[in-house]
Design an enzyme around this catalytic site. Sequence first.
Site, PDB file in Angstrom:
ATOM      1  N   HIS A 178       0.791  -1.367   0.100  1.00  0.00           N
ATOM      2  CA  HIS A 178       0.009   0.023  -0.379  1.00  0.00           C
ATOM      3  C   HIS A 178       0.845   1.344   0.112  1.00  0.00           C
ATOM      4  O   HIS A 178       0.482   2.172  -0.343  1.00  0.00           O
ATOM      5  CB  HIS A 178      -1.205   0.192   1.393  1.00  0.00           C
ATOM      6  CG  HIS A 178      -2.039  -0.822   1.901  1.00  0.00           C
ATOM      7  ND1 HIS A 178      -3.517  -0.933   1.281  1.00  0.00           N
ATOM      8  CD2 HIS A 178      -2.255  -2.437   1.424  1.00  0.00           C
ATOM      9  CE1 HIS A 178      -3.817  -1.747   0.928  1.00  0.00           C
ATOM     10  NE2 HIS A 178      -3.346  -2.829   1.081  1.00  0.00           N
ATOM     11  N   ASP A 390       3.112   9.628  -0.422  1.00  0.00           N
ATOM     12  CA  ASP A 390       2.587   8.845  -0.303  1.00  0.00           C
ATOM     13  C   ASP A 390       2.417   7.295  -1.303  1.00  0.00           C
ATOM     14  O   ASP A 390       1.725   7.981  -2.443  1.00  0.00           O
ATOM     15  CB  ASP A 390       1.200   9.770  -0.503  1.00  0.00           C
ATOM     16  CG  ASP A 390       0.106   9.074   0.974  1.00  0.00           C
ATOM     17  OD1 ASP A 390      -0.041   8.584   1.387  1.00  0.00           O
ATOM     18  OD2 ASP A 390      -0.601  10.655   1.080  1.00  0.00           O
TER      19      ASP A 390
HETATM   20  P1  ADQ Z   1      -3.149   6.706   4.919  1.00  0.00           P
HETATM   21  O1  ADQ Z   1      -1.866   6.706   5.266  1.00  0.00           O
HETATM   22  O2  ADQ Z   1      -3.999   6.278   6.211  1.00  0.00           O
HETATM   23  O3  ADQ Z   1      -2.698   5.199   4.227  1.00  0.00           O
HETATM   24  P2  ADQ Z   1      -5.208   7.755   3.418  1.00  0.00           P
HETATM   25  O4  ADQ Z   1      -4.898   7.025   1.640  1.00  0.00           O
HETATM   26  O5  ADQ Z   1      -4.648   9.202   2.870  1.00  0.00           O
HETATM   27  O6  ADQ Z   1      -3.691   7.185   3.518  1.00  0.00           O
HETATM   28  O7  ADQ Z   1      -5.931   7.561   3.205  1.00  0.00           O
HETATM   29  C1  ADQ Z   1      -6.301   7.861   5.520  1.00  0.00           C
HETATM   30  C2  ADQ Z   1      -8.183   7.190   4.980  1.00  0.00           C
HETATM   31  O8  ADQ Z   1      -8.767   7.814   6.473  1.00  0.00           O
HETATM   32  C3  ADQ Z   1      -8.272   7.806   4.784  1.00  0.00           C
HETATM   33  O9  ADQ Z   1      -9.422   7.054   3.952  1.00  0.00           O
HETATM   34  C4  ADQ Z   1      -8.998   9.128   5.426  1.00  0.00           C
HETATM   35  O10 ADQ Z   1     -11.175   8.903   4.653  1.00  0.00           O
HETATM   36  C5  ADQ Z   1      -9.619   8.449   6.256  1.00  0.00           C
HETATM   37  N1  ADQ Z   1      -9.842   9.602   7.115  1.00  0.00           N
HETATM   38  C6  ADQ Z   1      -9.111  10.712   7.178  1.00  0.00           C
HETATM   39  N2  ADQ Z   1      -9.619  11.457   8.667  1.00  0.00           N
HETATM   40  C7  ADQ Z   1     -10.569  10.745   8.709  1.00  0.00           C
HETATM   41  C8  ADQ Z   1     -11.725  10.878   9.726  1.00  0.00           C
HETATM   42  N3  ADQ Z   1     -11.456  12.544  10.822  1.00  0.00           N
HETATM   43  N4  ADQ Z   1     -12.465  10.421   9.873  1.00  0.00           N
HETATM   44  C9  ADQ Z   1     -12.994   9.119   9.291  1.00  0.00           C
HETATM   45  N5  ADQ Z   1     -11.858   8.729   8.636  1.00  0.00           N
HETATM   46  C10 ADQ Z   1     -11.012   9.464   8.240  1.00  0.00           C
HETATM   47  C11 ADQ Z   1      -2.153   4.209   3.607  1.00  0.00           C
HETATM   48  C12 ADQ Z   1      -0.902   5.005   2.286  1.00  0.00           C
HETATM   49  C13 ADQ Z   1      -1.242   5.025   1.627  1.00  0.00           C
HETATM   50  C14 ADQ Z   1      -2.459   4.524   0.944  1.00  0.00           C
HETATM   51  C15 ADQ Z   1      -4.087   3.462   1.910  1.00  0.00           C
HETATM   52  C16 ADQ Z   1      -4.727   3.086   0.518  1.00  0.00           C
HETATM   53  O11 ADQ Z   1      -0.444   5.772   3.448  1.00  0.00           O
HETATM   54  O12 ADQ Z   1      -1.139   6.089   0.445  1.00  0.00           O
HETATM   55  O13 ADQ Z   1      -3.757   5.606  -0.426  1.00  0.00           O
HETATM   56  O14 ADQ Z   1      -2.717   3.211   2.438  1.00  0.00           O
HETATM   57  O15 ADQ Z   1      -3.538   1.780  -0.296  1.00  0.00           O
END
Ligand code: ADQ
Length: 498
Positions: A178, A390
């Site tokens: 990921h 990312d």
């Molecule tokens: P993350 O580093 O966690 O994931 P990201 O892809 O931005 O990063 O996902 C964050 C998730 O958290 C989003 O789905 C978002 O909706 C959720 N989120 C954020 N704030 C929130 C809140 N206040 N309440 C509820 N939910 C919230 C890792 C990798 C990424 C990759 C993903 C998936 O680092 O690059 O995109 O896995 O493979």
Amino acid sequence: MTNAGSPAPNDERLIVVSNRLPLVISESSAGEWHLERGSGGLVTAIEPVLKDTSGVWIGWPGLGPEGLARAEGFLETKSDELGYRVRGVGLTKDERDAFYLGFANQVIWPLFHDFPAQCNFDPAFWAAYRQVNEKFAEVVADEAREGDFIWSHDYHLMSLAQELRKRGVESQIGFFLHIPFPPRDLFLKLPWRQDVMEALLHYDLIGFQTDRDRTNFINCFVSLRPGTEVRGSGRVMELEFEGHTLRVGVFPISIDVDEFSGPARSPEVSERVARLWAEFPGRKMILGVDRLDYSKGIPHKLEGYRLALARYPELQSRVSLVQLVVPSREDIPEYDQMKREIERLVGQISGEFTRPGWVPIHYQYGRWDRNELIAHYRAAAVALVTPLKDGMNLVAKEFCSASLEGNGVLILSEHAGATAQLQEDAILVNPYDVEGVAEAIYRACTMPDDERKGRMQRMRQKIRKEDIYWWVRSFRQAAAGESPEEGLPLDVYLPSRI
Ligand code: ADQ
């Protein structure tokens, strides 16, 4: 669920393995067990396949070995309710500390996100990583039957296939990374680079978020395994080394679009959106939503915003930044320092620019519930998604899917995996370039309405075409040796576009 109902590539049983189970189990003081289900696109997309194939999800349920032993019966009962089996791997506190906080989050996470100076290459971490991967393998091997497909997720479990092969498991085993895969010079800093490559060689298929990550992996692999033959092109390629064939594919992860566009239309969210707009009269809301992590580049973003306000004074009183920082990895001291640095910058920007009737920045540290998050996505005029690195960044895709008015502008870091798909219509920035970020903010806030709409419409179409269901199907098809379902053309970053 229309998308999930599409035919599976075959009816082999699916075993999903991830560091965490998509649920948290806890025990009340009265000794009663409670289960809280996880949400999110990945769980939503994988659950139907698990149900269809009588599959199993294996991972850490948030318990130590003793707690897990006591919760076994509860988990069995809950498995019936979920419609698929869940099996826990119990980890002691020491194991969690050295494997998760240690190797996963102080070695692989910083190294793979281009922060080698943040790495702590403590040999004890590597020993714990191997030991915990063995522990996962014990449970998976106990569960696996001939003809199953085992799908392991992310950087916590790079050694799983190797451990399973040692235990005689012959099933197809796939792995999806990921996070980004680093360039050769960075990967070669890892003291256990040969061991990690050797471990990965035992998978049948490895999936990456972007072609850039796969290319980095192939370059590392070929350097450490001279004589490797690289075959093919397109979504799935092959590496042949000493009689073993490893397939490597590009499968950009996505979201369940309807999970965002549906609620965005609901009366509850619409009403919240109207209130948000009323709270920012005559102003554009710029939105940032990031997990607290150095890879997300939050201080750089704040500096860019500060410069935009200073350099383009007409933005003052006309825009406000709403920045949500979601707590994460609070046990690691560096994260606390980062939080203080962010709060210092927020304080400075507020002190410098606030005037009666206008606050330049609304900062929140915490979690919003789903509808609050979606309401902010829909209400925002601009999303500022500027990670330093990312794997994908789902916030960018969620924002587009919830942007019902279709006129939101996405400012996106060229170092996020999402850039490969959205580079033509997002405003791309190098997050290290504070002046570039400031200029992008100005451009986004002054972009004509028809240009905003055109860009957003095209991004929404792309995200719908390669959604989370497409992602699950294509990975499984590739694992089954079939040609993965067609998606968008594989896109790489073209420097001319950046
Ligand atoms: P993350 O580093 O966690 O994931 P990201 O892809 O931005 O990063 O996902 C964050 C998730 O958290 C989003 O789905 C978002 O909706 C959720 N989120 C954020 N704030 C929130 C809140 N206040 N309440 C509820 N939910 C919230 C890792 C990798 C990424 C990759 C993903 C998936 O680092 O690059 O995109 O896995 O493979």
